[in-house]
Design a protein around this motif. Structure first.
Motif, PDB file in Angstrom:
ATOM      1  N   ILE A 271      -5.487  15.632  -4.640  1.00 13.95           N
ATOM      2  CA  ILE A 271      -4.346  16.128  -5.418  1.00 13.95           C
ATOM      3  C   ILE A 271      -4.745  17.307  -6.289  1.00 13.95           C
ATOM      4  CG2 ILE A 271      -2.482  15.471  -6.998  1.00 13.95           C
ATOM      5  CD1 ILE A 271      -3.263  12.558  -6.481  1.00 13.95           C
ATOM      6  N   PHE A 272      -5.947  17.222  -6.875  1.00 12.86           N
ATOM      7  CA  PHE A 272      -6.403  18.220  -7.847  1.00 12.86           C
ATOM      8  C   PHE A 272      -7.748  18.809  -7.389  1.00 12.86           C
ATOM      9  CE2 PHE A 272      -4.275  14.704 -10.208  1.00 12.86           C
ATOM     10  CZ  PHE A 272      -3.118  15.378 -10.591  1.00 12.86           C
ATOM     11  N   PRO A 273      -7.763  19.620  -6.347  1.00 14.70           N
ATOM     12  CA  PRO A 273      -9.035  20.095  -5.786  1.00 14.70           C
ATOM     13  C   PRO A 273      -9.868  20.941  -6.734  1.00 14.70           C
ATOM     14  CG  PRO A 273      -7.160  21.227  -4.782  1.00 14.70           C
ATOM     15  CD  PRO A 273      -6.605  20.095  -5.577  1.00 14.70           C
ATOM     16  N   ALA A 274      -9.247  21.581  -7.706  1.00 16.47           N
ATOM     17  CA  ALA A 274      -9.991  22.444  -8.631  1.00 16.47           C
ATOM     18  C   ALA A 274     -10.322  21.747  -9.945  1.00 16.47           C
ATOM     19  CB  ALA A 274      -9.179  23.707  -8.917  1.00 16.47           C
ATOM     20  N   ALA A 275      -9.930  20.498 -10.096  1.00 15.79           N
ATOM     21  CA  ALA A 275     -10.108  19.799 -11.375  1.00 15.79           C
ATOM     22  C   ALA A 275     -11.544  19.336 -11.560  1.00 15.79           C
ATOM     23  CB  ALA A 275      -9.169  18.599 -11.448  1.00 15.79           C
ATOM     24  N   PRO A 276     -12.035  19.313 -12.800  1.00 14.01           N
ATOM     25  CA  PRO A 276     -13.394  18.824 -13.048  1.00 14.01           C
ATOM     26  C   PRO A 276     -13.507  17.315 -12.833  1.00 14.01           C
ATOM     27  CG  PRO A 276     -12.269  19.286 -15.118  1.00 14.01           C
ATOM     28  CD  PRO A 276     -11.369  19.778 -14.030  1.00 14.01           C
ATOM     29  N   VAL A 277     -14.665  16.905 -12.339  1.00 13.58           N
ATOM     30  CA  VAL A 277     -14.996  15.489 -12.169  1.00 13.58           C
ATOM     31  C   VAL A 277     -16.278  15.228 -12.950  1.00 13.58           C
ATOM     32  CG1 VAL A 277     -15.645  13.666 -10.555  1.00 13.58           C
ATOM     33  CG2 VAL A 277     -13.897  15.356  -9.909  1.00 13.58           C
ATOM     34  N   LYS A 278     -16.200  14.378 -13.959  1.00 18.05           N
ATOM     35  CA  LYS A 278     -17.341  14.074 -14.808  1.00 18.05           C
ATOM     36  C   LYS A 278     -17.870  12.685 -14.453  1.00 18.05           C
ATOM     37  CE  LYS A 278     -16.706  17.882 -17.165  1.00 18.05           C
ATOM     38  NZ  LYS A 278     -17.635  19.036 -17.064  1.00 18.05           N
ATOM     39  N   ARG A 279     -19.038  12.636 -13.844  1.00 19.30           N
ATOM     40  CA  ARG A 279     -19.653  11.370 -13.455  1.00 19.30           C
ATOM     41  C   ARG A 279     -20.601  10.915 -14.559  1.00 19.30           C
ATOM     42  NH1 ARG A 279     -19.973  10.157  -7.737  1.00 19.30           N
ATOM     43  NH2 ARG A 279     -18.686  11.580  -6.502  1.00 19.30           N
ATOM     44  N   LEU A 280     -20.496   9.656 -14.938  1.00 16.30           N
ATOM     45  CA  LEU A 280     -21.314   9.099 -16.009  1.00 16.30           C
ATOM     46  C   LEU A 280     -22.331   8.133 -15.412  1.00 16.30           C
ATOM     47  CD1 LEU A 280     -18.503   8.390 -18.648  1.00 16.30           C
ATOM     48  CD2 LEU A 280     -19.897  10.463 -18.375  1.00 16.30           C
ATOM     49  N   ALA A 281     -23.598   8.549 -15.401  1.00 15.90           N
ATOM     50  CA  ALA A 281     -24.653   7.723 -14.829  1.00 15.90           C
ATOM     51  C   ALA A 281     -24.875   6.473 -15.659  1.00 15.90           C
ATOM     52  CB  ALA A 281     -25.948   8.529 -14.732  1.00 15.90           C
ATOM     53  N   GLY A 282     -25.069   5.347 -14.985  1.00 15.26           N
ATOM     54  CA  GLY A 282     -25.355   4.099 -15.679  1.00 15.26           C
ATOM     55  C   GLY A 282     -24.165   3.462 -16.356  1.00 15.26           C
ATOM     56  N   VAL A 283     -22.987   4.005 -16.143  1.00 18.91           N
ATOM     57  CA  VAL A 283     -21.755   3.497 -16.758  1.00 18.91           C
ATOM     58  C   VAL A 283     -20.962   2.753 -15.700  1.00 18.91           C
ATOM     59  CG1 VAL A 283     -19.564   4.183 -17.815  1.00 18.91           C
ATOM     60  CG2 VAL A 283     -21.695   5.290 -18.508  1.00 18.91           C
ATOM     61  N   GLY A 284     -20.458   1.574 -16.069  1.00 18.08           N
ATOM     62  CA  GLY A 284     -19.777   0.729 -15.111  1.00 18.08           C
ATOM     63  C   GLY A 284     -18.279   0.952 -15.049  1.00 18.08           C
ATOM     64  N   HIS A 285     -17.596  -0.022 -14.449  1.00 16.04           N
ATOM     65  CA  HIS A 285     -16.147   0.062 -14.242  1.00 16.04           C
ATOM     66  C   HIS A 285     -15.410   0.273 -15.561  1.00 16.04           C
ATOM     67  CE1 HIS A 285     -12.207  -0.718 -12.600  1.00 16.04           C
ATOM     68  NE2 HIS A 285     -12.042  -1.776 -13.374  1.00 16.04           N
ATOM     69  N   TYR A 286     -15.811  -0.452 -16.597  1.00 14.42           N
ATOM     70  CA  TYR A 286     -15.148  -0.320 -17.901  1.00 14.42           C
ATOM     71  C   TYR A 286     -15.829   0.791 -18.693  1.00 14.42           C
ATOM     72  CZ  TYR A 286     -13.181  -4.797 -16.510  1.00 14.42           C
ATOM     73  OH  TYR A 286     -12.547  -5.795 -15.813  1.00 14.42           O
ATOM     74  N   CYS A 287     -15.576   2.023 -18.265  1.00 17.80           N
ATOM     75  CA  CYS A 287     -16.250   3.170 -18.876  1.00 17.80           C
ATOM     76  C   CYS A 287     -15.925   3.294 -20.357  1.00 17.80           C
ATOM     77  CB  CYS A 287     -15.909   4.456 -18.134  1.00 17.80           C
ATOM     78  SG  CYS A 287     -14.138   4.868 -18.090  1.00 17.80           S
ATOM     79  N   LEU A 288     -14.742   2.839 -20.766  1.00 19.64           N
ATOM     80  CA  LEU A 288     -14.362   2.927 -22.177  1.00 19.64           C
ATOM     81  C   LEU A 288     -15.089   1.909 -23.031  1.00 19.64           C
ATOM     82  CD1 LEU A 288     -10.993   3.520 -20.816  1.00 19.64           C
ATOM     83  CD2 LEU A 288     -11.479   4.789 -22.913  1.00 19.64           C
ATOM     84  N   GLU A 289     -15.726   0.907 -22.419  1.00 19.57           N
ATOM     85  CA  GLU A 289     -16.594  -0.030 -23.128  1.00 19.57           C
ATOM     86  C   GLU A 289     -18.047   0.424 -23.051  1.00 19.57           C
ATOM     87  OE1 GLU A 289     -15.734  -2.271 -25.060  1.00 19.57           O
ATOM     88  OE2 GLU A 289     -13.804  -3.098 -24.469  1.00 19.57           O
ATOM     89  N   ASP A 290     -18.466   0.933 -21.913  1.00 21.19           N
ATOM     90  CA  ASP A 290     -19.855   1.335 -21.733  1.00 21.19           C
ATOM     91  C   ASP A 290     -20.191   2.641 -22.442  1.00 21.19           C
ATOM     92  OD1 ASP A 290     -20.599  -0.839 -20.240  1.00 21.19           O
ATOM     93  OD2 ASP A 290     -20.495   0.168 -18.296  1.00 21.19           O
ATOM     94  N   ALA A 291     -19.260   3.569 -22.471  1.00 16.22           N
ATOM     95  CA  ALA A 291     -19.546   4.899 -23.019  1.00 16.22           C
ATOM     96  C   ALA A 291     -18.337   5.444 -23.778  1.00 16.22           C
ATOM     97  CB  ALA A 291     -19.940   5.849 -21.887  1.00 16.22           C
ATOM     98  N   PRO A 292     -17.884   4.757 -24.833  1.00 15.75           N
ATOM     99  CA  PRO A 292     -16.661   5.190 -25.528  1.00 15.75           C
ATOM    100  C   PRO A 292     -16.771   6.579 -26.143  1.00 15.75           C
ATOM    101  CG  PRO A 292     -17.790   3.472 -26.781  1.00 15.75           C
ATOM    102  CD  PRO A 292     -18.437   3.526 -25.428  1.00 15.75           C
ATOM    103  N   ALA A 293     -17.927   6.914 -26.714  1.00 19.20           N
ATOM    104  CA  ALA A 293     -18.074   8.223 -27.345  1.00 19.20           C
ATOM    105  C   ALA A 293     -18.044   9.334 -26.309  1.00 19.20           C
ATOM    106  CB  ALA A 293     -19.369   8.273 -28.150  1.00 19.20           C
ATOM    107  N   ALA A 294     -18.711   9.112 -25.172  1.00 23.60           N
ATOM    108  CA  ALA A 294     -18.723  10.122 -24.117  1.00 23.60           C
ATOM    109  C   ALA A 294     -17.327  10.341 -23.553  1.00 23.60           C
ATOM    110  CB  ALA A 294     -19.685   9.702 -23.005  1.00 23.60           C
ATOM    111  N   VAL A 295     -16.606   9.256 -23.309  1.00 27.07           N
ATOM    112  CA  VAL A 295     -15.250   9.379 -22.775  1.00 27.07           C
ATOM    113  C   VAL A 295     -14.353  10.090 -23.773  1.00 27.07           C
ATOM    114  CG1 VAL A 295     -13.201   8.105 -22.039  1.00 27.07           C
ATOM    115  CG2 VAL A 295     -15.467   7.372 -21.260  1.00 27.07           C
ATOM    116  N   ALA A 296     -14.415   9.703 -25.041  1.00 23.48           N
ATOM    117  CA  ALA A 296     -13.582  10.342 -26.058  1.00 23.48           C
ATOM    118  C   ALA A 296     -13.907  11.832 -26.182  1.00 23.48           C
ATOM    119  CB  ALA A 296     -13.773   9.649 -27.403  1.00 23.48           C
ATOM    120  N   GLY A 297     -15.183  12.171 -26.096  1.00 27.02           N
ATOM    121  CA  GLY A 297     -15.575  13.572 -26.172  1.00 27.02           C
ATOM    122  C   GLY A 297     -15.033  14.392 -25.016  1.00 27.02           C
TER     123      GLY A 297
END
Length: 306
Positions: A271-297
C-alpha cells in the motif's frame, strides 16, 4: 470489564470517558489539546488501552490522543448476545469516530487494531491523515492476504494453539479463564522485556477478564480466526487511492512470534511502497511494552516530519 475508576496503582492515571454510540458502553481515553491533531490508538488481543499508557503520557502534551477499548476489552462493556467478529469492531469504531466527529486522524494500530483501523480507513478515507502500524497488519483489499494469513498461522504458536483448541473444544474453556492465565497468553504472543512484570501490570491485563462472561471479546477474536467468521473490509477504488496517498510508517518488533514480519510487512509496503519501515531488534509482538520510548520517539518524529 475493568473498574472504570481505577488508575491501576497510578500506572493508568487517565480520565475515563464513555459513549453509548456503538450500542454498548464503550470506554476511551481522550488526552491532550481538544483542538490538537488526533492520534487514534487501537489495541488488539488480549490487551486494551493500557498498552498505550506510555505513548499517551509522551504525546498528549502536543497532540490529542484518543484510545478506545474495543467491545469486550479493558474498561468497555462486554455485552452478552452480541458477536465479536472483526466487522463488529469496525462498526463500533466507526460509530465512536462519528459521534466524536474525529477528523485528521493518525491511526496507530497494534495487532488486530490493524484490520480494525484499516476497516475504518476503507469506510472514511477522508477522516484519515496518516497511518502508523506498530506490529499491526494493514489489510486493505490485497489479493495476497489469505495466503499470508495462512502462512503465518502455520508458524505462529498463538495461531497454532487457536486451531488446535477450536478443534478439540478447549478454546472457550481456556480463554474463558483468561483472568487467571493472562501471563501465559501474553507470553505465548510474545514480549521480551520481562522486567515490566509486576503485580500492577498483571492486574491491569487480568482485570478485564474476571469471569468467563467477561472473556467474550478475547474468545470472539480467536474463534473468528478459527472459524473464518471475520470479514476484512475491502476499500472501493476511491478509498484505496486516497489512503495510498497518505503518509505512513511501519514500526515492527523483529522478535514478534505471533505476526511474522515476512508475512505482514509486505501488506504494508504494497500500500505504501515509499513509506519508512523501522525494525526494532530484540523487540517482540508487544512493541509498546518492550520498547515504549523507542516507539514514542518514532511516532513523535513522524508526526513532526509529516
Amino acid at each position: 470489564m475493568t473498574d472504570h475508576a481505577t488508575t491501576l496503582a497510578g500506572t493508568f492515571p487517565y480520565t475515563p470517558h464513555f459513549t453509548d454510540s456503538p450500542g454498548f458502553r464503550m470506554h476511551y481515553v481522550d488526552e491532550g489539546p481538544a483542538d490538537g491533531e488526533v492520534l487514534l490508538c487501537l489495541h488488539g488481543e488480549p490487551t486494551w488501552g493500557y498498552l498505550f499508557r506510555d505513548l499517551i503520557k509522551t504525546l498528549r502534551g502536543t497532540w490529542r490522543v484518543v484510545v478506545p477499548d474495543h467491545m469486550g476489552f479493558g474498561k468497555s462493556e462486554t455485552p452478552q448476545g452480541r458477536s465479536y467478529w472483526l466487522q463488529d469492531h469496525i462498526d463500533n469504531l466507526e460509530r465512536l469516530v462519528l459521534s466524536l466527529d474525529l477528523t485528521g486522524i493518525t491511526l496507530v494500530m497494534h495487532d488486530f487494531g490493524g484490520p480494525v483501523g484499516m476497516g475504518l480507513a476503507a469506510r472514511h478515507p477522508d477522516r484519515i491523515r496518516r497511518v502508523i502500524s506498530a506490529n499491526g497488519p494493514t489489510p486493505f483489499g490485497q489479493a495476497t492476504l489469505p495466503q499470508r494469513v495462512m502462512a503465518n498461522a502455520a508458524e505462529s504458536p498463538w495461531f497454532r494453539w487457536i486451531a488446535k483448541a477450536e478443534a478439540d473444544g478447549s478454546l472457550e474453556t481456556v480463554l474463558g479463564q483468561l483472568g487467571f492465565n493472562i501471563l501465559s497468553t501474553l507470553k505465548l504472543n510474545g514480549f521480551e522485556h520481562n522486567a515490566i512484570i509486576s503485580d500492577a501490570w498483571l492486574a491491569a491485563y487480568a482485570a478485564p477478564f474476571a469471569t468467563p462472561a467477561d472473556c467474550l471479546g478475547a474468545i470472539g477474536w480467536a474463534k473468528g480466526f478459527a472459524t473464518g467468521a471475520h470479514r476484512f473490509e475491502t476499500p472501493d477504488a476511491a478509498a484505496e487511492r486516497a489512503i495510498r496517498g497518505k503518509p505512513a510508517l511501519a514500526i515492527w518488533g523483529e522478535a514478534d512470534r505471533t505476526l511474522g514480519a515476512e508475512h505482514f510487512l509486505p501488506l504494508f509496503t504494497e500500500i505504501f511502497p515509499a513509506a519508512p519501515v523501522k525494525r526494532l531488534a530484540g523487540v517482540g509482538h508487544y512493541c509498546l511494552e518492550d520498547a515504549p520510548a523507542a516507539v514514542a520517539g518514532l511516532v513523535s518524529a513522524f508526526m513532526r516530519q509529516t
